[in-house]
Design an enzyme around this catalytic site. Sequence first.
Site, PDB file in Angstrom:
ATOM      1  N   GLY A 175       0.826  -1.198   0.000  1.00 48.39           N
ATOM      2  CA  GLY A 175       0.000   0.000   0.000  1.00 48.39           C
ATOM      3  C   GLY A 175       0.856   1.242   0.000  1.00 48.39           C
ATOM      4  N   GLN A 201       2.830   9.944   1.564  1.00 49.37           N
ATOM      5  CA  GLN A 201       4.141   9.285   1.454  1.00 49.37           C
ATOM      6  C   GLN A 201       4.912   9.739   0.231  1.00 49.37           C
ATOM      7  OE1 GLN A 201       2.367   5.138   2.195  1.00 49.37           O
ATOM      8  NE2 GLN A 201       4.423   4.975   3.061  1.00 49.37           N
ATOM      9  N   CYS A 245       6.415  -0.486   6.648  1.00 43.16           N
ATOM     10  CA  CYS A 245       5.944   0.697   5.923  1.00 43.16           C
ATOM     11  C   CYS A 245       7.061   1.169   5.002  1.00 43.16           C
ATOM     12  CB  CYS A 245       5.587   1.788   6.928  1.00 43.16           C
ATOM     13  SG  CYS A 245       5.051   3.331   6.181  1.00 43.16           S
ATOM     14  N   LEU A 246       6.696   1.555   3.783  1.00 42.24           N
ATOM     15  CA  LEU A 246       7.706   2.035   2.837  1.00 42.24           C
ATOM     16  C   LEU A 246       8.384   3.313   3.345  1.00 42.24           C
ATOM     17  CD1 LEU A 246       5.826   1.394  -0.528  1.00 42.24           C
ATOM     18  CD2 LEU A 246       7.691   0.041   0.454  1.00 42.24           C
ATOM     19  N   HIS A 284      -3.784   0.529   7.828  1.00 42.25           N
ATOM     20  CA  HIS A 284      -2.460   1.163   7.788  1.00 42.25           C
ATOM     21  C   HIS A 284      -2.475   2.408   6.878  1.00 42.25           C
ATOM     22  CE1 HIS A 284       2.106   0.821   7.601  1.00 42.25           C
ATOM     23  NE2 HIS A 284       1.827   1.671   6.643  1.00 42.25           N
ATOM     24  N   GLU A 285      -3.024   2.249   5.676  1.00 39.84           N
ATOM     25  CA  GLU A 285      -2.996   3.363   4.709  1.00 39.84           C
ATOM     26  C   GLU A 285      -3.926   4.504   5.147  1.00 39.84           C
ATOM     27  OE1 GLU A 285      -0.624   3.427   2.690  1.00 39.84           O
ATOM     28  OE2 GLU A 285      -0.132   1.347   3.074  1.00 39.84           O
ATOM     29  N   HIS A 306      -2.339   6.795   7.552  1.00 42.24           N
ATOM     30  CA  HIS A 306      -1.416   7.760   6.940  1.00 42.24           C
ATOM     31  C   HIS A 306      -2.138   9.072   6.615  1.00 42.24           C
ATOM     32  CE1 HIS A 306       2.480   5.919   6.317  1.00 42.24           C
ATOM     33  NE2 HIS A 306       1.964   4.824   5.802  1.00 42.24           N
TER      34      HIS A 306
HETATM   35 ZN    ZN Z   1       2.903   3.043   5.561  1.00 45.38          ZN
END
Ligand code: ZN
Length: 165
Positions: free
Chosen positions: A46, A51, A90-91, A132-133, A136
């Site tokens: 995701g 991000q 997480c990226l 999670h997304e 953000h």
């Molecule tokens: Zn993330």
Amino acid sequence: MALRNIVVEGDECLNKVCRPVTAFGPRLHQLLDDMCDTLAEANGAGLAAPQVGVLRRCCLVLDERTESYVELINPTIVSASGEQTGLEGCLSVPGKWGIVTRPYKVKVRAQDRFGNWFELEREELTARAFCHELEHLDGHLFVEHIDHFLTDEELRTYLEEEEGE
Ligand code: ZN
């Protein structure tokens, strides 16, 4: 194909509450296309707009059922049930992992890139990615849910146990 730079923890974009998407035109479509390329390149589950430095309420989530990315614009969680505890990363927090408890099943309501509303209910990893997304978009990271990052040893043990199941 256009890749965008993924910001990492410490960048203030990750702590901001994002604004709703109000224009469903070419600019949004370009952003979503770029996010899709960026997510595929990073091999992630995701990616949320903040991000890549865009403070708007949209994100992409890998839908395990269709094995494709679903675009969620102005998403909200309408229902959640059950519980799952598992590995999360997480990226924007590269190379670090933690154990996070999330609902097992989550239904989201969102708009597509043309502004049409839809609902989608998923379990397991996709439900985890929804949570999670969406966090953000309100300036939160998964690290807030963990007491420590897994050590290499803990990560290895966790993955071995997963494989054994
Ligand atoms: Zn993330």
